[in-house]
Scaffold this active site. Structure first.
Site, PDB file in Angstrom:
ATOM      1  N   SER A  22       0.977  -1.085  -0.148  1.00  0.00           N
ATOM      2  CA  SER A  22      -0.109   0.016  -0.076  1.00  0.00           C
ATOM      3  C   SER A  22       1.035   1.033  -0.055  1.00  0.00           C
ATOM      4  O   SER A  22       2.012   1.444   0.710  1.00  0.00           O
ATOM      5  CB  SER A  22      -0.903  -0.111   1.283  1.00  0.00           C
ATOM      6  OG  SER A  22      -1.537  -1.223   1.351  1.00  0.00           O
ATOM      7  N   VAL A  23       0.376   2.366  -0.826  1.00  0.00           N
ATOM      8  CA  VAL A  23       1.304   3.504  -0.681  1.00  0.00           C
ATOM      9  C   VAL A  23       0.437   4.615   0.023  1.00  0.00           C
ATOM     10  O   VAL A  23      -0.833   4.502  -0.312  1.00  0.00           O
ATOM     11  CB  VAL A  23       1.427   3.870  -2.237  1.00  0.00           C
ATOM     12  CG1 VAL A  23       2.103   5.172  -2.483  1.00  0.00           C
ATOM     13  CG2 VAL A  23       2.034   2.690  -3.049  1.00  0.00           C
ATOM     14  N   ASP A 135       4.504  -3.404 -16.285  1.00  0.00           N
ATOM     15  CA  ASP A 135       3.273  -2.673 -15.909  1.00  0.00           C
ATOM     16  C   ASP A 135       3.019  -1.308 -16.142  1.00  0.00           C
ATOM     17  O   ASP A 135       2.542  -0.578 -15.375  1.00  0.00           O
ATOM     18  CB  ASP A 135       3.073  -3.011 -14.278  1.00  0.00           C
ATOM     19  CG  ASP A 135       1.645  -3.114 -13.795  1.00  0.00           C
ATOM     20  OD1 ASP A 135       0.645  -3.201 -14.862  1.00  0.00           O
ATOM     21  OD2 ASP A 135       1.336  -3.087 -12.409  1.00  0.00           O
TER      22      ASP A 135
END
Length: 687
Positions: A22-23, A135
């Site tokens: 998570s950021v 990505d």
């Protein structure tokens, strides 16, 4: 609150979340500087050790303004979770930009070019360091604002990245399915066993999908119901795509696949840019890796676009604004040829005005000599109209407006409001473009009629003087002068009409009315966005929500009514009037050219008269000199007192005639200068 030795963050300040991390938005404990921290979860430690450390190693190797910077690698105090401390991008991601309703149909051209420049520069740095990202998507391209207010985009999320040279392959699968190369999609999404290895060109496919998304606001490959509803059809679209196609859709369930070879008409990119971009998309959106371009060719072609300058040209015959992309080192001849490709106006028929003045473009000169233009201050191209001007091509925004479902469905209502608002912003953009088009039509034709477009009028004003001095041509020149006066009166009337219409365009209030509707709709849209996060609404809140839906629909209807009645209809009427006026100007100009040709023909006759009179003058002067010599000789002889009075009278008469001929010669020389001016004007107009 969570922290490392040097940084502190709250779990509510979530910026993004993935399968392994998570950021969050965080701050330096000492300086208060904002940063982004990527906190890895328990699932991330189930991966092989070399995979866990790969992202750290990749980021440490990279240093570029279009790559999100890595500041430090730390650990949380209690759970000892790995934390990447990175540069914070305050303006979200490219995905959040595209998710905004005002960008529902893609980015404006200027912003798209910024995205292209940043993505190309960032990817070039990756290839120079032998990195494949795996990505690439709008969500992994972050945005921040530079010191001068410009957007800067940066590649981020290197969790799937690894070192890979151009000729190496890999077999592991990463990425987001809508942006995956078809071969990777087959194995990762469809779960079909296959032994294919993948090269660096898989990033090119993802870049192609990302650029298409940025240019249009939509994904290029869409099965009926969306990319994630029918994955088999999604795979078919990407693998059966014909060569040259850049998009494929299925409009109804079990329906045929439809291919597109151009960007949609709703796209905000100019045809000048589209003609450069589409071949690039066609060659990187190629399922067969052997047929896909390599990075060298991709960088060469995109750099070619980014190194070009834009010359804005408003074509009066078409009533359309063109963006002509050329290199600064090109010649003007190359620019003129590029204008021909976009407007179909041949080189010999291209005449230009800039800011009300004739703009002579010498083909052999460098294109750097072309004036600096903008969309509101373009070169104005004047040429013979062939039919009613086409004007701006656009799709009616009403066709893209979804309908609210009768029942209260917070998520569906939010999506509908977003779609309607997107169409409303598109209507506002089109209204501005239509109004600007009318202004450029009227202004360009006004300039041509009054200032620079009729050089023949200025030169032919001297025809009245020529008529008075050359008595033998008086009748013909009088008739020509009368014709010129008639044309001048006609053009003067047209000039007044153009000025009046320009004032009306300036007084148009439709843009303000559309903006007012959009502002009120946006407030309702924000409330819908807030409500969709709630589990439900109370009775009173639900009634207000229903009322907001009704008001939202009424506002959308009013917005479209103003767009159709005040913008589109006026624009279409102005196109017809513009075509008629162009024909009037051309008829007047053609007539004046015929007059100039007639004057040129009569100038030859006038020059003949002048030459004849000059010969007579020379002969008379010679005779007068001889007579004076004889008279002087006679006065010395004994017969002087008996000289003939008639001879004296003849000598005086010849002197008077000689003086008159000198005056006439001077007049003819003056006439000759006027005639030469007319001839030069005729030659200039023919060129």
């Amino acid at each position: 609150m969570q922290s490392t030795a040097n940084y502190l963050w709250h779990t509510d300040d979530l910026l993004g979340q993935g399968a392994t991390a998570s950021v969050y938005k965080a701050r330096n404990k000492k300086s208060g500087e904002l940063v982004a921290v990527k906190v890895f979860n328990t699932a991330s430690y189930l991966r092989p050790r070399e995979v866990q450390v790969r992202e750290f190693e990749v980021l440490r190797k990279l240093n570029h303004q279009n790559i999100v910077k890595l500041f430090a690698v730390e650990e949380t105090g209690t759970s000892r979770q790995k934390v990447l401390v990175m540069e914070y991008c305050s303006s979200g991601s490219l995905l959040s930009v595209l998710e905004s309703p005002e960008n529902a149909f893609g980015l404006p051209e200027d912003e798209f070019l910024v995205v292209l420049r940043c993505v190309v520069a960032g990817m070039n740095h990756l290839r120079e360091n032998g990195i494949v990202h795996r990505d690439i998507k709008p969500g992994n391209i972050m945005r921040l604002m530079g010191e001068e207010g410009q957007s800067i985009y940066k590649l981020t999320d290197f969790g799937a990245a690894r070192e890979l040279d151009d000729d190496e392959k890999f077999i592991s699968v990463y990425g987001t399915e809508e942006y995956l190369h078809p071969d990777m999609y087959e194995r990762a999404v469809l779960r079909k066993p296959q032994q294919k290895a993948f090269g660096v060109t898989v990033d090119l496919w993802s870049i192609g999908v990302t650029l298409y998304h940025a240019a249009t606001g939509s994904l290029p490959f869409v099965p009926f119901g969306g990319p994630r509803r029918n994955k088999e059809i999604m795979y078919r679209i990407t693998t059966e795509k014909p060569a040259g196609a850049i998009a494929g859709t299925q409009r109804r369930e079990n329906g045929p696949l439809e291919w597109s070879y151009t960007l949609p008409v709703t796209c905000q990119l100019s045809m000048g840019l589209q003609s450069q971009l589409v071949p690039i998309l066609a060659n990187i959106l190629e399922a067969e890796q052997a047929k896909c371009w390599g990075f060298d060719q991709f960088f060469a072609e995109t750099s070619d676009i980014l190194q070009r300058v834009i010359v804005h040209v408003f074509s009066l015959p078409q009533a359309a604004l063109h963006h002509v992309y050329i290199h600064a080192h090109n010649t003007v001849a190359i620019f003129l040829e590029a204008v021909y490709k976009q407007t179909k106006v041949t080189l010999q028929n291209q005449e230009y005005l800039f800011e009300g003045h004739l703009c002579a473009l010498e083909p052999k000169l460098s294109a750097q000599h072309i004036a600096h233009t903008t969309a509101s201050s373009p070169l104005t191209l004047f040429s013979m109209p062939t039919e009613t001007p086409e004007g701006l091509a656009f799709r009616d925004p009403a066709l893209d407006i979804p309908k609210f479902v009768p029942k209260v469905d917070l998520q569906a209502d939010y999506n509908t409001a977003k779609g309607v608002l997107g169409a409303g912003y598109q209507a506002l953009r089109l209204a501005r473009a239509l109004l600007a088009g009318q202004e450029l039509m009227l202004r360009g034709l006004y300039w041509f009629v009054n200032m620079a477009g009729m050089p023949e009028i200025q030169e032919l004003k001297g025809a009245a003087e020529l008529r008075a001095k050359l008595r033998t041509l008086a009748e013909v020149l009088s008739r020509l002068s009368h014709n010129i006066t008639e044309r001048q009166l006609s053009l003067s009337s047209l000039s007044s009409e153009l000025a009046r219409d320009r004032d009306q365009v300036h007084e148009d209030r439709s843009i303000q009315q559309i903006q007012c509707c959009l502002d009120r709709m946006y407030l309702i849209y924000k409330q819908f966005r807030k409500s969709r996060m709630r589990p439900g609404l109370g009775y009173n809140e639900e009634q207000i929500h229903k009322l907001d839906k009704v008001n939202f629909s009424h506002l959308a209807k009013r917005l479209l009514q103003v767009f159709q009645e005040e913008c589109v209809q006026k624009y279409q009427t102005s196109l017809v009037m513009h075509g008629n006026r162009m024909r009037v100007v051309h008829e007047a100009r053609d007539h004046l050219r015929l007059v100039a040709c007639s004057v040129a023909a009569y100038s030859t006759e006038a020059q003949g008269v002048q030459e004849g009179l000059s010969k007579i003058l020379d002969w008379l002067s010679h005779q007068l000199l001889q007579d004076r010599t004889k008279a002087a000789q006679a006065s010395a002889g004994p017969m002087a007192s008996y000289s003939c009075p008639a001879l004296k009278d003849l000598g005086l008469h010849m002197e008077e005639l000689c003086e008159e001929m000198k005056l006439l010669a001077f007049d003819l020389q003056d006439n000759n200068r006027i005639i030469e001016g007319l001839s030069r004007a005729q030659s200039a107009s023919d060129v």
